[in-house]
Design an enzyme around this catalytic site. Sequence first.
Site, PDB file in Angstrom:
ATOM      1  N   HIS A 305      75.373  79.121  25.978  1.00 26.08           N
ATOM      2  CA  HIS A 305      74.441  79.952  25.204  1.00 26.08           C
ATOM      3  C   HIS A 305      75.032  81.355  25.065  1.00 26.08           C
ATOM      4  O   HIS A 305      75.694  81.849  25.968  1.00 26.08           O
ATOM      5  CB  HIS A 305      73.087  80.041  25.934  1.00 26.08           C
ATOM      6  CG  HIS A 305      71.970  80.481  25.061  1.00 26.08           C
ATOM      7  ND1 HIS A 305      71.722  81.807  24.798  1.00 26.08           N
ATOM      8  CD2 HIS A 305      71.062  79.774  24.359  1.00 26.08           C
ATOM      9  CE1 HIS A 305      70.688  81.897  23.984  1.00 26.08           C
ATOM     10  NE2 HIS A 305      70.259  80.683  23.695  1.00 26.08           N
ATOM     11  N   ASP A 362      68.349  72.674  24.241  1.00 24.34           N
ATOM     12  CA  ASP A 362      68.588  71.461  23.446  1.00 24.34           C
ATOM     13  C   ASP A 362      69.072  70.282  24.267  1.00 24.34           C
ATOM     14  O   ASP A 362      69.218  69.178  23.736  1.00 24.34           O
ATOM     15  CB  ASP A 362      69.627  71.770  22.360  1.00 24.34           C
ATOM     16  CG  ASP A 362      69.087  72.779  21.379  1.00 24.34           C
ATOM     17  OD1 ASP A 362      69.725  73.816  21.168  1.00 24.34           O
ATOM     18  OD2 ASP A 362      67.980  72.538  20.858  1.00 24.34           O
TER      19      ASP A 362
HETATM   20  C1  SDX Z   1      70.292  77.407  20.456  1.00 28.79           C
HETATM   21  O1  SDX Z   1      70.712  82.301  20.177  1.00 28.79           O
HETATM   22  C2  SDX Z   1      69.730  81.613  20.582  1.00 28.79           C
HETATM   23  O2  SDX Z   1      68.820  82.116  21.214  1.00 28.79           O
HETATM   24  C3  SDX Z   1      69.739  80.145  20.166  1.00 28.79           C
HETATM   25  C4  SDX Z   1      68.652  79.272  20.752  1.00 28.79           C
HETATM   26  C5  SDX Z   1      67.286  79.648  20.217  1.00 28.79           C
HETATM   27  O3  SDX Z   1      66.284  79.307  20.870  1.00 28.79           O
HETATM   28  O4  SDX Z   1      67.221  80.192  19.091  1.00 28.79           O
HETATM   29  O5  SDX Z   1      68.640  79.383  22.176  1.00 28.79           O
HETATM   30  C6  SDX Z   1      68.859  77.804  20.378  1.00 28.79           C
HETATM   31  O6  SDX Z   1      70.963  77.495  19.465  1.00 28.79           O
HETATM   32  C7  SDX Z   1      70.874  76.984  21.786  1.00 28.79           C
HETATM   33  C8  SDX Z   1      72.412  76.715  21.717  1.00 28.79           C
HETATM   34  C9  SDX Z   1      72.599  75.303  21.162  1.00 28.79           C
HETATM   35  N1  SDX Z   1      74.017  75.056  20.870  1.00 28.79           N
HETATM   36  C10 SDX Z   1      74.728  74.154  21.584  1.00 28.79           C
HETATM   37  O7  SDX Z   1      74.306  73.572  22.589  1.00 28.79           O
HETATM   38  C11 SDX Z   1      76.106  73.880  21.022  1.00 28.79           C
HETATM   39  C12 SDX Z   1      77.135  73.907  22.163  1.00 28.79           C
HETATM   40  N2  SDX Z   1      77.218  75.289  22.633  1.00 28.79           N
HETATM   41  C13 SDX Z   1      78.313  76.104  22.069  1.00 28.79           C
HETATM   42  O8  SDX Z   1      78.565  75.862  20.714  1.00 28.79           O
HETATM   43  C14 SDX Z   1      78.181  77.573  22.475  1.00 28.79           C
HETATM   44  O9  SDX Z   1      77.883  77.606  23.807  1.00 28.79           O
HETATM   45  C15 SDX Z   1      77.192  78.463  21.734  1.00 28.79           C
HETATM   46  C16 SDX Z   1      77.399  78.450  20.265  1.00 28.79           C
HETATM   47  C17 SDX Z   1      75.792  78.065  22.040  1.00 28.79           C
HETATM   48  C18 SDX Z   1      77.415  79.884  22.242  1.00 28.79           C
HETATM   49  O10 SDX Z   1      78.652  80.251  21.840  1.00 28.79           O
HETATM   50  P1  SDX Z   1      79.216  81.754  22.126  1.00 28.79           P
HETATM   51  O11 SDX Z   1      78.240  82.610  22.779  1.00 28.79           O
HETATM   52  O12 SDX Z   1      79.827  82.225  20.864  1.00 28.79           O
HETATM   53  O13 SDX Z   1      80.251  81.477  23.225  1.00 28.79           O
HETATM   54  P2  SDX Z   1      81.691  81.023  22.927  1.00 28.79           P
HETATM   55  O14 SDX Z   1      81.655  79.981  21.843  1.00 28.79           O
HETATM   56  O15 SDX Z   1      82.549  82.222  22.727  1.00 28.79           O
HETATM   57  O16 SDX Z   1      82.066  80.293  24.296  1.00 28.79           O
HETATM   58  C19 SDX Z   1      82.591  81.037  25.363  1.00 28.79           C
HETATM   59  C20 SDX Z   1      83.612  80.092  25.995  1.00 28.79           C
HETATM   60  C21 SDX Z   1      84.627  79.574  24.970  1.00 28.79           C
HETATM   61  O17 SDX Z   1      85.827  79.330  25.689  1.00 28.79           O
HETATM   62  P3  SDX Z   1      87.003  80.495  25.620  1.00 28.79           P
HETATM   63  O18 SDX Z   1      87.293  80.713  24.129  1.00 28.79           O
HETATM   64  O19 SDX Z   1      86.423  81.714  26.275  1.00 28.79           O
HETATM   65  O20 SDX Z   1      88.164  79.877  26.355  1.00 28.79           O
HETATM   66  O21 SDX Z   1      82.965  78.920  26.501  1.00 28.79           O
HETATM   67  C22 SDX Z   1      83.398  77.769  25.788  1.00 28.79           C
HETATM   68  C23 SDX Z   1      84.090  78.240  24.517  1.00 28.79           C
HETATM   69  O22 SDX Z   1      85.126  77.345  24.139  1.00 28.79           O
HETATM   70  N3  SDX Z   1      82.218  76.977  25.485  1.00 28.79           N
HETATM   71  C24 SDX Z   1      82.121  75.651  25.616  1.00 28.79           C
HETATM   72  C25 SDX Z   1      80.790  75.347  25.262  1.00 28.79           C
HETATM   73  N4  SDX Z   1      80.148  76.462  24.924  1.00 28.79           N
HETATM   74  C26 SDX Z   1      81.025  77.465  25.047  1.00 28.79           C
HETATM   75  N5  SDX Z   1      83.016  74.718  26.001  1.00 28.79           N
HETATM   76  C27 SDX Z   1      82.561  73.441  26.015  1.00 28.79           C
HETATM   77  N6  SDX Z   1      81.304  73.043  25.698  1.00 28.79           N
HETATM   78  C28 SDX Z   1      80.386  73.977  25.318  1.00 28.79           C
HETATM   79  N7  SDX Z   1      79.156  73.617  25.012  1.00 28.79           N
END
Ligand code: SDX
Length: 427
Positions: A305, A362
């Site tokens: 998140h 989720d």
């Molecule tokens: C919702 O914003 C909100 O409040 C949203 C929400 C709401 O109620 O409105 O809470 C609802 O959207 C919840 C999130 C649902 N999405 C997912 O579950 C999809 C999987 N999650 C990822 O796509 C990700 O965690 C995000 C999009 C949710 C957050 O992404 P960020 O904050 O941009 O973080 P990031 O992508 O920069 O990740 C940081 C690191 C990265 O690695 P590095 O580049 O630092 O090496 O963590 C890794 C990412 O690759 N990473 C993951 C991961 N999520 C982040 N690696 C594997 N699996 C994951 N799920």
Amino acid sequence: MTGNAKLVAGGKDHDYPVLAGSVGPDVIDIRKLYGQTGMFTYDPGFTSTASCESGLTYIDGDQGILLHRGYPIDQLAEQSNFMEVSYLLLNGELPSQAELEKFSYTITRHTMLHEQLATFYRGFRRDAHPMAIMCGVVGALSAFYHDSTDITDPRQRMIASHRLIAKMPTIAAMAYKYSVGQPFLYPDNKLSYTGNFLRMTFGVPAEDYVVDPVVEAAMDKIFILHADHEQNASTSTVRLAGSSGANPFACIAAGIACLWGPAHGGANEAALNMLREIGHPDRIPEYIARAKNKDDPFRLMGFGHRVYKNYDPRAKVMQKTANEVLDKLGVTDPIFDVARELEQIALKDEYFVSKKLYPNVDFYSGVILSAIGFPTTMFTVLFALARTVGWVAQWNEMISDPEQKIGRPRQLYTGPTQRDYVPVGDR
Ligand code: SDX
């Protein structure tokens, strides 16, 4: 103002006021930055940017705290109901019994759709994704409810807000009915907001539909858990659309479109599909490895998140509800076992621990929705149904904010500098 922030830019010192909220990080008010320095800030994804002032929802990502108008989400989920939480988000205070009854009465009497809107559904293929239908039908509401599109009129804003909250269950249920080839059911004003939605979704004209109180309570709790969430991507979309003066129906349609993405609200559908693809706890290590592989775009859906770097408090309530619903419905879903095993493994894995990746709202919701009988394609529709009250409350707050103006970010331009046109014969 609580202090001053000093910035040295272009060889000069610049002071900017630091503003404090009631809780949470202070902000540096940089509205005069460009005028004073000729520079912009640069913050793709707005990881360090407060776009507005709001009193609706507070999130502490490190502590795993979520408050709606000061009330903790776990207390609201356990003790309140979606109509009451909707009133709280819209009005700022918990209602008296009389206020709640009046609000519920008002919402109940806006649940019917203009009859011609039913023809919109017949323009879609039966296998259209329900979110595509939601985007189209909600945007079309502005073509039918002209008496509530003047955003400068508080009365019209209130009617539009009530119409959107009231009609989303009807629109969502009709999207599901259309996809399964069953007739639409009209709302039944004798039922609760959530009970009415369940009957319109799973009832048929051929027989009476009895609302299961276990399912009704779980569904209502899921709506509460999805109601609002600070300035997330879809809420920011609604605010940005609203800042141009667009009508409320168009703004909510924009929010629905943004929510559809798998990185946002579409994650609940993607998470259940992922759990189904994993299929058995033995295959979890393979998917954990893929999630950690930089060369593999696969991410563990339902994990991570932007704000929560601790357990999403909604996920805790959702896991507890999943347990309750599966037990009470007597459903044994191997997917739930995969979800719990995946969570245990991921929370011990260095990669997820170091990046503070925890289950989010989720991760477990799909297990419950699947047990209730919803197809995965309806999961994000249910998220949009519930989030509509948050979008509407945030939209109203923005319109009433004396400091709000049209949102218009700038950029760091890295394209070609000026050059003269070359006729095609000379290229
Ligand atoms: C919702 O914003 C909100 O409040 C949203 C929400 C709401 O109620 O409105 O809470 C609802 O959207 C919840 C999130 C649902 N999405 C997912 O579950 C999809 C999987 N999650 C990822 O796509 C990700 O965690 C995000 C999009 C949710 C957050 O992404 P960020 O904050 O941009 O973080 P990031 O992508 O920069 O990740 C940081 C690191 C990265 O690695 P590095 O580049 O630092 O090496 O963590 C890794 C990412 O690759 N990473 C993951 C991961 N999520 C982040 N690696 C594997 N699996 C994951 N799920």
